[in-house]
Design an enzyme around this catalytic site. Structure first.
Site, short mmCIF file in Angstrom:
data_model
loop_
_atom_site.label_atom_id
_atom_site.label_comp_id
_atom_site.label_asym_id
_atom_site.label_seq_id
_atom_site.Cartn_x
_atom_site.Cartn_y
_atom_site.Cartn_z
N GLU A 63 6.16 55.22 -30.28
CA GLU A 63 4.95 55.87 -30.96
C GLU A 63 5.00 55.72 -32.40
O GLU A 63 3.93 55.27 -33.18
CB GLU A 63 4.59 57.24 -30.39
CG GLU A 63 3.53 57.90 -31.20
CD GLU A 63 2.67 59.05 -30.39
OE1 GLU A 63 1.73 59.55 -31.04
OE2 GLU A 63 3.42 59.48 -29.56
N GLY A 83 -1.96 58.85 -32.28
CA GLY A 83 -1.77 58.52 -31.18
C GLY A 83 -2.82 59.25 -30.03
O GLY A 83 -3.03 60.46 -30.04
N VAL A 91 13.78 50.59 -18.33
CA VAL A 91 14.30 49.70 -17.28
C VAL A 91 15.83 49.44 -17.47
O VAL A 91 16.32 48.91 -16.57
CB VAL A 91 13.46 48.43 -17.18
CG1 VAL A 91 12.00 48.60 -16.78
CG2 VAL A 91 13.54 47.42 -18.60
#
Length: 141
Positions: A63, A83, A91
């Site tokens: 962010e 935002g 992952v």
């Protein structure tokens, strides 16, 4: 890197003083025509209890770089950026070294923007893939 790019990075890093970005040791390291890259060291400061990079720290990195990119590419003097939504798919675990977040614009609308932020490790392997939606609204004069 040219003088203009160095100036952008200097401003981004100066604006991080006394903020979450400074707390997490986030440093803006590269800027291009439509992207911005930030680096964060992976130390115990950003660990979750079992000794790996915390997903929340990763999301904060994403962010931060996406919002800073919006500020740069959307004339932060005329607009303020916030935002609206962030998603993160983690992952790969990271225990040490650095992670790098590269924010690239996917959609640049007049009021909303969509950013893709790829978080990679020192070996260039994908750690997290994030999407950030931002809104830019005119500053009152």
């Amino acid at each position: 890197m040219n003088e203009f790019q160095e100036k952008i990075l200097r401003i981004c890093n100066e604006n991080s003083k006394n903020t979450l970005m400074e707390t997490l040791d986030i440093e803006y390291v590269e800027v291009g025509e439509n992207f911005l890259v930030a680096k964060m060291s992976v130390t115990p400061k950003v660990y979750q209890p079992d000794g790996i990079l915390h997903g929340g720290a990763t999301a904060a990195l994403a962010e931060s770089v996406g919002s800073a990119a919006s500020y740069i590419f959307l004339d932060g003097q005329e607009y303020f950026v916030r935002g609206l939504e962030i998603t993160a798919n983690h992952v790969k675990s990271v225990k040490d070294g650095n992670v790098y977040a590269k924010a690239s614009i996917m959609h640049k609308g007049r009021t909303t923007q969509l950013w893709q932020i790829r978080i990679t490790n020192d070996a260039g392997e994908l750690v997290s893939l994030c999407k950030l939606t931002t809104i830019s609204l005119p500053r009152k004069k």
